[in-house]
Design an enzyme around this catalytic site. Sequence first.
Site, PDB file in Angstrom:
ATOM      1  CD  GLU A  56      -2.120   2.118   0.742  1.00 32.88           C
ATOM      2  OE1 GLU A  56      -2.641   2.581  -0.290  1.00 32.88           O
ATOM      3  OE2 GLU A  56      -1.473   2.822   1.537  1.00 32.88           O
TER       4      GLU A  56
ATOM      5  CB  CYS B 167       2.437  -2.907  -7.451  1.00 32.44           C
ATOM      6  SG  CYS B 167       0.649  -2.599  -7.442  1.00 32.44           S
TER       7      CYS B 167
ATOM      8  CG  HIS C 135       2.381  -7.675  -7.666  1.00 33.40           C
ATOM      9  ND1 HIS C 135       2.973  -7.210  -6.516  1.00 33.40           N
ATOM     10  CD2 HIS C 135       1.254  -6.944  -7.835  1.00 33.40           C
ATOM     11  CE1 HIS C 135       2.236  -6.251  -6.003  1.00 33.40           C
ATOM     12  NE2 HIS C 135       1.192  -6.065  -6.787  1.00 33.40           N
TER      13      HIS C 135
ATOM     14  CD  GLU D 180       6.061  -9.258  -6.458  1.00 33.15           C
ATOM     15  OE1 GLU D 180       5.167  -8.630  -5.875  1.00 33.15           O
ATOM     16  OE2 GLU D 180       6.542  -8.886  -7.552  1.00 33.15           O
TER      17      GLU D 180
END
EC number: 4.3.3.6
Length: 189
Positions: A47, A78, A173, A175
């Site tokens: 976030e 992100c 993402h 990962e």
Amino acid sequence: MTVGILALQGDFREHEEMLRRIGAPTLQVRLPKHLQHVERLIIPGGESTTIGKLLAMYGLIDPLRARIRDGMPVWGTCAGAILLAQRIADGRADQPSLRLMDVTARRNAFGSQLESFEVDLPVLGLGDEPLRMVFIRAPVLEDLGRDVTPLAHLDDGRVVAARQGTMLATCFHPELTPDERMHRYFLAM
């Protein structure tokens, strides 16, 4: 070469696991003193407002800016891409951020978590095979500066990965997939 992973909030463990799998030593970065032990840094998804506040609380903003300006490779995924962006659309003007990469990050460009999706797209520098991209409340990159190279676009033309010198930003993402290519790309920068 030790890769630092900002470990204040978000999916830092997934990056750490991917890097360990490909043999790269890692260090979780939580304090300014940790930066002296790393040669490059990943700012993970999570976030962006929360991570920004924690960067300020732990005194990391100025030391991070200095290291990145001195050429330390950095990769924001992100929320990390949002924190790297010089400009943040749909964000608060007083949001703590690094503001180094000459792009505008448009937060939550695809809507809420319910609009999360996956897609396979080519990425400049990763060969012909498309990369699986996982988008979760993801931004897009707009208003790219002259020195910024777009690396991946959605079919509608919106930029979802870009590079400016030693700064890399991905709106997705890597990962969260088994594909190691984005992490290997970052290690080679």
